[in-house]
Write a protein that holds these residues in place. Structure first.
Motif, mmCIF file in Angstrom:
data_model
loop_
_atom_site.group_PDB
_atom_site.id
_atom_site.type_symbol
_atom_site.label_atom_id
_atom_site.label_comp_id
_atom_site.label_asym_id
_atom_site.label_seq_id
_atom_site.Cartn_x
_atom_site.Cartn_y
_atom_site.Cartn_z
ATOM 1 N N ARG A 10 -8.315 6.313 3.980
ATOM 2 C CA ARG A 10 -7.411 7.456 3.769
ATOM 3 C C ARG A 10 -6.084 6.992 3.191
ATOM 4 O O ARG A 10 -5.587 7.537 2.211
ATOM 5 N N LYS A 11 -5.521 5.940 3.763
ATOM 6 C CA LYS A 11 -4.248 5.421 3.264
ATOM 7 C C LYS A 11 -4.396 4.832 1.865
ATOM 8 O O LYS A 11 -3.510 4.994 1.024
ATOM 9 N N ALA A 12 -5.519 4.159 1.608
ATOM 10 C CA ALA A 12 -5.751 3.578 0.285
ATOM 11 C C ALA A 12 -5.833 4.666 -0.787
ATOM 12 O O ALA A 12 -5.420 4.454 -1.932
ATOM 13 N N LYS A 13 -6.348 5.821 -0.425
ATOM 14 C CA LYS A 13 -6.459 6.942 -1.366
ATOM 15 C C LYS A 13 -5.159 7.730 -1.454
ATOM 16 O O LYS A 13 -5.043 8.649 -2.255
ATOM 17 N N GLY A 14 -4.187 7.411 -0.588
ATOM 18 C CA GLY A 14 -2.885 8.057 -0.638
ATOM 19 C C GLY A 14 -2.807 9.401 0.060
ATOM 20 O O GLY A 14 -1.902 10.189 -0.208
ATOM 21 N N TYR A 15 -3.735 9.670 0.965
ATOM 22 C CA TYR A 15 -3.730 10.938 1.694
ATOM 23 C C TYR A 15 -3.012 10.763 3.035
ATOM 24 O O TYR A 15 -3.140 9.731 3.694
ATOM 25 N N THR A 16 -2.303 11.807 3.444
ATOM 26 C CA THR A 16 -1.783 11.855 4.809
ATOM 27 C C THR A 16 -2.877 12.473 5.681
ATOM 28 O O THR A 16 -3.862 13.011 5.162
ATOM 29 N N GLN A 17 -2.696 12.396 6.989
ATOM 30 C CA GLN A 17 -3.664 13.036 7.885
ATOM 31 C C GLN A 17 -3.722 14.531 7.614
ATOM 32 O O GLN A 17 -4.793 15.132 7.622
ATOM 33 N N GLU A 18 -2.565 15.118 7.375
ATOM 34 C CA GLU A 18 -2.482 16.561 7.119
ATOM 35 C C GLU A 18 -3.252 16.936 5.849
ATOM 36 O O GLU A 18 -4.011 17.907 5.835
ATOM 37 N N GLU A 19 -3.080 16.160 4.784
ATOM 38 C CA GLU A 19 -3.760 16.455 3.519
ATOM 39 C C GLU A 19 -5.278 16.338 3.673
ATOM 40 O O GLU A 19 -6.025 17.187 3.182
#
Length: 144
Positions: A10-19
């Motif tokens: 998730r972090k590698a793809k640049g998403y936050t938990q909310e997104e």
């Protein structure tokens, strides 16, 4: 493990938990629970997570699943993760139950000590007050 892999991807793809939660139609707390290892998604949601993050289910599970189409292998891995989570939760529950019982025993002991101390104190002051008696004869008080 799934929780660590999900967070890393998730972090590698640049998403936050909310997104990520919005894309999966879940609440952010659900994603947080997955990443903390408190719960795991079912097989359908796991497949959607892999699609949203543009990765393979086997990467998320961290195992050696050969094909995403092999849902039995995915289901087996999810079952193993769920079993491990259930064991961990039972162990934590037992620990908290023991802590609660110990605290309850301490509270009850302190209450009993306070009651015994107050009974002992009041009975000793009662006996001190009853050691003196006053006799009234012809309007004059005489102490014994």
């Amino acid at each position: 493990m799934f929780s660590e892999n999900l967070k890393a991807v998730r972090k590698a793809k640049g998403y936050t938990q909310e997104e990520l939660a919005i894309k999966l139609n879940v609440v952010r707390q659900t994603v947080s629970k997955w990443e903390k290892g408190l719960s795991v998604p079912d097989a359908d949601v796991l497949s959607r997570i892999a699609d949203v993050l543009d990765t393979k289910v086997s990467v998320l599970l961290g195992g050696s699943v050969k094909e995403e189409a092999n849902t039995n292998a995915v289901a087996e891995q999810l079952a193993k993760i769920s079993e491990q989570l259930a064991v961990k939760n039972r162990r934590n529950k037992r620990i908290w139950e023991i802590i609660g019982i110990v605290l309850l025993v301490i509270v009850i002991f302190n209450i009993m000590m306070a009651v015994l101390f107050s009974v002992n104190t009041s009975s000793s002051s009662w006996s001190e007050n009853n050691n003196q008696s006053v006799i009234e004869i012809d309007g004059t008080d005489i102490e014994e």
